[in-house]
Design an enzyme around this catalytic site. Structure first.
Site, PDB file in Angstrom:
ATOM      1  N   ASP A 151     -20.578  51.774 -16.732  1.00  0.00           N
ATOM      2  CA  ASP A 151     -20.835  50.358 -16.333  1.00  0.00           C
ATOM      3  C   ASP A 151     -19.837  49.713 -16.003  1.00  0.00           C
ATOM      4  O   ASP A 151     -18.064  51.024 -16.288  1.00  0.00           O
ATOM      5  CB  ASP A 151     -21.470  50.175 -17.520  1.00  0.00           C
ATOM      6  CG  ASP A 151     -21.318  48.126 -17.332  1.00  0.00           C
ATOM      7  OD1 ASP A 151     -21.784  47.682 -16.246  1.00  0.00           O
ATOM      8  OD2 ASP A 151     -21.260  47.255 -18.279  1.00  0.00           O
TER       9      ASP A 151
ATOM     10  N   ASP B 179     -21.914  48.653 -22.135  1.00  0.00           N
ATOM     11  CA  ASP B 179     -21.548  48.215 -23.256  1.00  0.00           C
ATOM     12  C   ASP B 179     -23.086  47.138 -24.125  1.00  0.00           C
ATOM     13  O   ASP B 179     -22.882  46.292 -24.907  1.00  0.00           O
ATOM     14  CB  ASP B 179     -20.542  47.283 -23.360  1.00  0.00           C
ATOM     15  CG  ASP B 179     -19.872  46.374 -22.101  1.00  0.00           C
ATOM     16  OD1 ASP B 179     -21.039  46.547 -21.604  1.00  0.00           O
ATOM     17  OD2 ASP B 179     -19.665  45.746 -22.083  1.00  0.00           O
TER      18      ASP B 179
ATOM     19  N   ASP C  53     -27.770  48.255 -20.975  1.00  0.00           N
ATOM     20  CA  ASP C  53     -27.813  49.524 -20.794  1.00  0.00           C
ATOM     21  C   ASP C  53     -28.182  50.228 -21.741  1.00  0.00           C
ATOM     22  O   ASP C  53     -28.161  51.525 -21.620  1.00  0.00           O
ATOM     23  CB  ASP C  53     -26.067  50.136 -20.786  1.00  0.00           C
ATOM     24  CG  ASP C  53     -24.823  48.971 -19.780  1.00  0.00           C
ATOM     25  OD1 ASP C  53     -25.686  49.204 -18.491  1.00  0.00           O
ATOM     26  OD2 ASP C  53     -23.787  48.088 -20.377  1.00  0.00           O
TER      27      ASP C  53
END
Length: 896
Positions: free
Chosen positions: A329, A632, A636
């Site tokens: 990410d 986070d 995700d």
């Protein structure tokens, strides 16, 4: 209303009607009825594993099954000492694994708080504060800055409302909210009329009608996806399971043939023959291997704990060492999840701003040249306006700078300090303001100084501010004609860097002016400059990406942020192919085959949903790659669970991400991932060393008994003596290899192939060579003892000690598989190597000379000169295998 039309595409009045509610909220009685019908507004709790089942799971290994069966049969035959030793090995393995997993479970047990604890709603037309679990569909929720959104809402009122949605969308800046419907197919991040459960109100106020609670929310939907995502087993687990099954089948087949041979052809008693077969099986089965593998993984876990990481599942640390792709990410992982002003443009100059996060420290440069910001009037005016038109608070918490309020305003405060010193606001005090609103897209303040002078400061969207300006501040502090074309080009150039652009304008007011109206601004402002804000990459992430590339690991960014921002960050952190970006819309148009081809070459994927992230991870795995996924946000979590190695951020990560991941980084530092990869490769190397030490020694023990049986010789060692050897050496000498340090070239090797076999051709040859040397050494010492007229007990005692000595010398050899073992560093070893060697030596002295051990294992004291002979055999053994290794390495080098 069309039932298929989502609420973000409907007018607010239609949503109110759909849920049979009003802008004044539900009645208390109706809310109670709906709570009874739909249940509390909570996310489903993750099921907890029973401690008993967790413990029993460690017995679920085919090698352990064979040993348990052997223990049962030996007990039936009355060989209780053999039974006890076997059970000690089996239970020790289970206890070690259970304790380590329990520690990881406890470390993660305290983090479960996805919903706000209390919420303000309208009930019977009055404001009430209730437990968030009591929020029901149809409730009208009141939103204020600093609060978490308790459920999914369709907004019916928004005043300067900004919501931080990074946990769902990955977008680093708060989203402007309004009540206007969005297109039906709008991505999650563009549904501006919605506020989602678990997101944070950054600024402003609002009201919204609850359209979904608990598991029906976007967070709940993602949580539901997790239950359908298949968790892949790690490469090591797959290989060890496959290897264990075939090894066990081979050993049992050989044991059955030998049992039949001895009973039917040699006419041994069945009980005696069975004990011989047990001895062979125990010698061949690496029963200590599961325990040593568990300990090796646990050592890696402890090493990662020292690097601020929590490993939730033991094999995850090894899997990191095998990854060939890291899908990461952007927000909070590669970047700081903090806004920073990176560019400033005035009428005469363009400046670059350095620094880290909200710390008001960093040089301001024109090109490559540093400048004195105080000498530039336009920069000083930008600093004052940025500080005055601002509601954030910047704080120094012991050297760590934090903000309260909107992240962009915090970044502007940091900029004003960099330009204007400690207090750029000076003596200016706010007299009136126009708060930011998505409809007019700017914020304005009226401030007066101690002398009564008044000035207006405005910040907002460049196109909106430009339309309100009559002129621009020139390089010499004069007011010039506005060059709108030049400013638009400057704004586009900043945006092309992935930065969010704000325009800053001012005007002077009459001293007595006390209020501020929109009419005071239209066509009367002076444009001072533009600022470009970005969520900056972590400096350590840049170095970490470079190390990944050196190690042959491809890094791919998968984010919910905009394509331009993602591409800019990709270039800054050094991704391999940052100029090719695919968006979620692009992915939706691809079938699985096309996606599989695209994912191999593309390194940046923007504006993605949880489904997209999951598809991308799956597509990479379909190409035979071992995939690590970092993140986070709640968005995700499904991909984290599917990935071979899921890595969640511990500080800013959501509960859903942490639950789905196998590894949690306590410091949210991408550089820790590289440390984890290095540690994972070290763990695998050490596991390979353990296997390369265990299998040849076990094969040598088994071959010795088999040859003795086939040639009708007396057994050189008994079954219980073999058990002693394996118990003492496998769970001591084998453990020493678990603590081997990282080799120098660890991060310069390419990732190992996903399907690479544990039993390679080189290892197979080594097993054969060592087994033959063991056979020669053990039968040789046994024949020598018989020739000297020693008793059978003494001959067997010498054979047992020979096996142990050979295993010790083999340990020093196996520590250096790819180089010479005849160096001072190799001989010096590690503290753990020498500790285990001394421990085994002490145990063997007790085994040989203590009366109680002699009674239990049938041993007798060995004369000193014969002990020296046994050590001499070990030295010759070491010399032979070392010379063979050097010849083999020289041959391979010649071919290369």
């Amino acid at each position: 209303m069309n039932d298929a039309t989502p609420h973000h595409a409907l007018e607010a009045t239609a949503t109110l009607a759909a849920f049979d509610t009003a802008a004044t909220g539900l009645s208390q009685d109706e809310a109670a009825r709906r709570l009874q019908r739909d249940g509390p507004n909570r996310l489903p709790a993750a099921p907890k594993r029973s401690p008993v089942l967790r413990f029993l799971r460690h017995f679920n290994n085919v090698l352990i099954y064979v040993l348990i069966a052997a223990a049962i049969v030996t007990a039936v035959l009355g060989h209780f000492v053999d039974t006890a030793v076997i059970l000690v090995v089996v239970i020790a393995n289970a206890v070690i694994g259970f304790v380590q997993e329990g520690r990881a479970e406890q470390a993660m047990a305290a983090i479960r708080d996805m919903l706000a604890p209390h919420t303000s709603v309208l009930r019977d037309g009055e404001r009430r504060t209730i437990d968030s679990a009591e929020v029901v569909v149809g409730d009208v929720v009141l939103l204020e800055a600093g609060e978490k959104v308790p459920a999914d809402l369709r907004l019916i009122e928004a005043k300067g409302l900004l919501v931080q949605e990074a946990i769902l969308t990955g977008e680093s800046v708060p989203v402007d909210k309004d009540t206007a419907p969005a297109p039906t197919d709008a991505p999650l991040g563009d549904r501006t009329a919605m506020a989602f459960s678990g997101t944070l109100v950054a600024a402003g106020t609002g009201r919204g009608v609850v359209i979904a609670t608990g598991a029906a929310t976007e967070i709940g939907r993602i949580s539901g996806m997790l239950s359908t995502v298949e968790t892949l087993t790690t490469p090591l687990v797959q290989q060890m399971d496959r290897f264990s099954r075939w090894l066990t089948v081979l050993i049992l087949l050989i044991a059955a043939i030998l049992l039949a041979f001895g009973y039917f052809l040699e006419h041994f008693a069945f009980a005696d023959m069975f004990m011989i077969v047990v001895g062979i099986s125990v010698a061949a089965i690496p029963e200590g291997l599961p325990a040593v593998l568990t300990i090796t993984l646990a050592v890696g876990v402890q090493a990662m704990a020292r690097r601020n990481a929590i490993v939730r599942r033991l094999p995850a640390i090894e899997t990191l060492g095998a990854v060939s792709v890291i899908c990461t990410d952007k927000t909070g992982t590669l970047t700081r999840n903090e806004m920073m002003v990176a560019s400033v443009v005035t009428a005469g100059d363009r400046f670059e701003v350095e620094g880290a996060g909200y710390a008001p420290e960093g040089a301001i440069r024109r090109g490559e040249t540093g400048i004195d910001a105080g000498a530039h009037e336009a920069l000083g005016e930008i600093a004052r306006a940025a500080a005055l038109c601002n509601d954030a608070v910047l704080r120094d918490d012991g050297g760590s700078w934090t903000i309260q309020g909107d992240p962009m305003e915090g970044a502007l405060l940091a900029l004003s300090r960099k330009i204007g010193g400690i207090s750029p606001r000076g003596e200016w005090r706010r007299a009136d303001e126009i708060p930011f609103d998505a409809r007019h897209r700017y914020m304005a303040t009226l401030d007066r100084d101690g002398n009564g002078a008044a000035r207006v400061s405005v910040k907002g969207a460049p196109e909106r501010i430009l339309a309100m300006c009559a002129g621009q501040r020139g390089p010499d502090d004069s007011i010039e004609k506005l060059d709108e074309h030049a400013w638009n080009e400057a704004a586009e150039a900043i945006a092309a860097k992935g930065q969010r652009v704000l325009a800053i304008a001012t005007r002077s007011m009459a001293d007595g002016h006390a209020t501020l109206q929109h009419a005071d601004l239209e066509g009367k402002l002076v444009l001072v400059g533009l600022v470009g804000l970005i969520d900056p990459p972590r400096p350590e992430a840049i170095a970490a990406v470079a190390q990944c590339r050196q190690a042959g690991i491809r890094v791919k960014m998968i984010t919910g942020d905009h394509a331009g921002t993602a591409a800019a960050i990709g270039r800054q952190i050094g991704l391999e192919n940052p100029d090719s970006v695919l968006t979620g819309t692009d992915l939706d148009m691809m079938d699985d085959a096309a996606l599989g081809n695209a994912v191999a070459e593309t390194d940046i994927f923007a504006r993605t949903s949880p489904e997209h992230k999951l598809r991308l991870v799956t597509a990479l795995q379909s190409r035979g790659l071992t995939v690590a996924m970092t993140g986070d946000g709640v968005n995700d979590a499904p991909a984290l669970k599917r990935a071979d190695a899921g890595i969640a951020m511990g500080l800013k990560g959501s509960e859903a991400a942490k639950e789905a991941a196998g590894l949690v980084l306590a410091d949210d530092n991408f550089a820790s991932i590289v440390a984890a990869v290095r540690e994972g490769r070290t763990v695998y190397d050490n596991i390979k060393k353990v296997i390369s030490w265990t299998l040849p020694t076990n094969a040598g023990e088994a071959l010795t008994i088999i040859v003795a049986l086939l040639f009708s010789m007396s057994l050189p060692v008994t079954a219980i003596q073999i058990l002693w050897i394996n118990l003492v050496t496998s769970i001591t000498l084998g453990i020493a290899l678990a603590f081997e340090p990282t080799e120098e070239n660890t991060m310069r090797r390419p990732p190992r192939p996903r399907g690479q076999a544990l039993l390679s051709a080189a290892l197979t040859w080594h097993i054969v060579l060592v087994a033959l040397l063991f056979l020669a050494g053990v039968l040789g010492i046994y024949a020598y003892a018989v020739d000297q007229g020693y008793s059978e007990a003494l001959a067997r005692t010498m054979a047992v000690n020979t096996i142990v000595v050979l295993e010790i010398f083999h340990l020093f050899f196996i520590r250096n598989l790819y180089g010479t073992s005849l160096t001072w560093a190799a001989v010096r070893g590690t503290k753990m190597v020498w500790a285990t060697v001394l421990l085994v030596t002490a145990a063997q002295f007790a085994f040989t000379y203590l009366p109680v051990m002699q009674t239990a294992f049938g041993t007798v004291a060995v004369p000193v000169q014969d002990g020296m002979l046994i050590v001499g055999i070990g030295i010759v053994f070491f010399a032979v295998i070392e010379v063979e290794k050097q010849l083999r390495l020289a041959l391979l080098a010649g071919r290369a």
